[in-house]
Scaffold this active site. Structure first.
Site, PDB file in Angstrom:
ATOM      1  N   ILE A  19       1.027  -1.241  -0.013  1.00 54.49           N
ATOM      2  CA  ILE A  19       0.122   0.008   0.015  1.00 54.49           C
ATOM      3  C   ILE A  19       0.881   1.256   0.120  1.00 54.49           C
ATOM      4  CG2 ILE A  19      -2.079  -1.256   1.052  1.00 54.49           C
ATOM      5  CD1 ILE A  19      -0.939   0.045   3.768  1.00 54.49           C
ATOM      6  N   THR A  78       4.051   1.403   1.696  1.00 54.25           N
ATOM      7  CA  THR A  78       4.999   1.482   2.579  1.00 54.25           C
ATOM      8  C   THR A  78       6.130   0.660   2.454  1.00 54.25           C
ATOM      9  OG1 THR A  78       3.664  -0.452   3.734  1.00 54.25           O
ATOM     10  CG2 THR A  78       2.937   2.027   4.130  1.00 54.25           C
ATOM     11  N   ARG A  86      13.780  -3.182  15.435  1.00 53.29           N
ATOM     12  CA  ARG A  86      14.570  -3.046  14.109  1.00 53.29           C
ATOM     13  C   ARG A  86      14.014  -2.443  13.067  1.00 53.29           C
ATOM     14  NH1 ARG A  86      16.611  -8.390  10.577  1.00 53.29           N
ATOM     15  NH2 ARG A  86      17.960  -7.028   9.147  1.00 53.29           N
ATOM     16  N   ILE A  87      14.619  -1.707  12.201  1.00 47.43           N
ATOM     17  CA  ILE A  87      14.310  -0.827  11.276  1.00 47.43           C
ATOM     18  C   ILE A  87      14.729  -1.537   9.979  1.00 47.43           C
ATOM     19  CG2 ILE A  87      14.178   1.462  10.005  1.00 47.43           C
ATOM     20  CD1 ILE A  87      12.832   1.438  12.613  1.00 47.43           C
ATOM     21  N   THR A 123      12.449   4.088   3.714  1.00 54.39           N
ATOM     22  CA  THR A 123      11.169   4.141   3.638  1.00 54.39           C
ATOM     23  C   THR A 123      10.589   4.208   4.938  1.00 54.39           C
ATOM     24  OG1 THR A 123      11.123   1.393   4.221  1.00 54.39           O
ATOM     25  CG2 THR A 123      11.008   2.246   1.990  1.00 54.39           C
ATOM     26  N   LYS A 173       9.128  -3.793  15.339  1.00 51.45           N
ATOM     27  CA  LYS A 173       7.865  -3.195  16.134  1.00 51.45           C
ATOM     28  C   LYS A 173       6.818  -2.670  15.352  1.00 51.45           C
ATOM     29  CE  LYS A 173       9.791  -2.651  20.818  1.00 51.45           C
ATOM     30  NZ  LYS A 173       9.751  -1.694  21.985  1.00 51.45           N
ATOM     31  N   GLY A 174       7.317  -2.287  14.118  1.00 47.50           N
ATOM     32  CA  GLY A 174       6.150  -1.664  13.375  1.00 47.50           C
ATOM     33  C   GLY A 174       5.877  -0.004  13.687  1.00 47.50           C
ATOM     34  N   GLU A 197       1.498   3.750  12.238  1.00 48.61           N
ATOM     35  CA  GLU A 197       0.755   4.536  13.141  1.00 48.61           C
ATOM     36  C   GLU A 197       1.676   5.309  14.104  1.00 48.61           C
ATOM     37  OE1 GLU A 197      -2.303   2.010  11.255  1.00 48.61           O
ATOM     38  OE2 GLU A 197      -0.449   1.571  12.309  1.00 48.61           O
TER      39      GLU A 197
END
Length: 326
Positions: free
Chosen positions: A36, A38, A215-216, A221, A288-289, A292
């Protein structure tokens, strides 16, 4: 000036993925997740590149098709954690087969022991520096490709979690509902707000956000997504509202022509700080995401700055000129 914390539950959902590695080093990843905007395609490829020692230029990713292995809905900041965990599980199964073949009797790295092997630059390598090309390992296995199908279910999943996944239902697990620990991503946002003393018009010339989100997988992005989240948070604080015609029960501003969102002229300086963090308890990928996370604290930071400037504590959004007059 104003500041606020940002906190969002770290969750993951059951997910499946298929990974295929060929003797010439080509990798194909299949997962029914949705791109989408991301970057989930990119990070799925990165996970496979890392685990299989293959360059990104030789990896293809297929997504967004109901014929592919099922994945959860793209929402709730769960896509990266769920998809990467499934891809990682499939890649590790491939690694196990390659290592067993490379270290077996009569194989290129016989006697090395699986625990001392790794994959790098399309080779199986030992900690002592010995190596064997993937093509030679495949030749020893007498196969042209290895394909693994993996199903990932986060800790706490119900016994029927995977069957529900194939039926199009997602189970979210994480946040404060875990049995053993509380899992969240964190951040702090700082804004500078300027208010015209005559017209009470509000402007946000500068905003800074610092975020710790496990972790990125891809800093480019991630930074873009957090920046977009903060900009959208400014819109939530100052612009956005759904106006309803009470007489006719209809939306007045039902498209982007009338629904106000921030544009380039509204945004000046936006800075994102990525705080390094490693947390192996959240999920196998350590992710972790942050979908939002970027905007959950912005409106509170803007409201705090408005209070600092005017002495008025506004608790309804959006903050309008009318709220600051009188």
């Amino acid at each position: 000036m104003g500041c606020a914390t940002a906190i969002y539950p770290t969750a993951a959902a059951p997910c499946a993925a298929r990974v295929r590695l060929t003797a010439d080093g080509e990798v194909r990843i299949q997962c029914g997740s949705h791109e989408i905007g991301t970057g989930v395609r990119t990070i799925a490829g990165q996970m496979a590149a890392e685990r299989l020692g293959i360059g990104m230029d030789k990896i293809s990713v297929e997504m967004g098709d109901s014929a592919l292995p099922p994945a959860p809905v793209s929402g709730g900041s769960i896509s990266t954690a769920s998809v990467c965990s499934a891809v990682m599980k499939a890649c590790d199964a491939i690694r196990g087969k390659l290592f067993a073949a490379a270290a077996g009797r009569g194989a290129p790295l016989a006697g090395s022991g699986n625990a001392k092997l790794d994959l790098k630059d399309e080779e199986v390598v030992t900690e002592t520096g010995k190596s064997a090309k993937l093509a030679d390992v495949f030749k020893a296995m007498q196969v042209g490709a290895i394909e693994e199908y993996a199903e990932f279910a986060p800790k706490g999943s119900s016994p029927e979690a995977l069957s529900k996944l194939y039926a199009g239902q997602s189970e979210f697990h994480g946040g404060e509902n875990d049995e053993d620990s509380v899992k969240y991503a964190f951040g702090a946002e700082f804004v500078e707000v300027r208010i015209n003393s005559y017209t009470r018009e509000i402007r946000v010339p500068r905003i800074v956000g610092a975020f710790a989100a496990g972790r990125i997988m891809n800093t480019r992005t991630a930074r873009s997504q957090l920046m977009g989240g903060m900009i959208w948070g400014i819109g939530q604080a100052l612009h956005e509202a759904t106006e309803i015609d009470q007489r006719h029960a209809r939306y007045v501003n039902r498209d982007l022509q009338d629904y106000l969102v921030p544009v380039n002229a509204d945004i000046k300086q936006v800075d994102v700080i990525l705080v390094p963090e490693i947390d192996h308890q959240v999920n196998p990928a350590g992710v972790k995401g942050l979908g939002e996370l970027g905007n959950v604290g912005t409106a509170a930071a803007v409201a705090s700055a408005v209070y600092h400037a005017t002495g008025k504590r506004i608790r309804d959004l959006p903050i309008r000129i009318d709220d600051l007059i009188g």
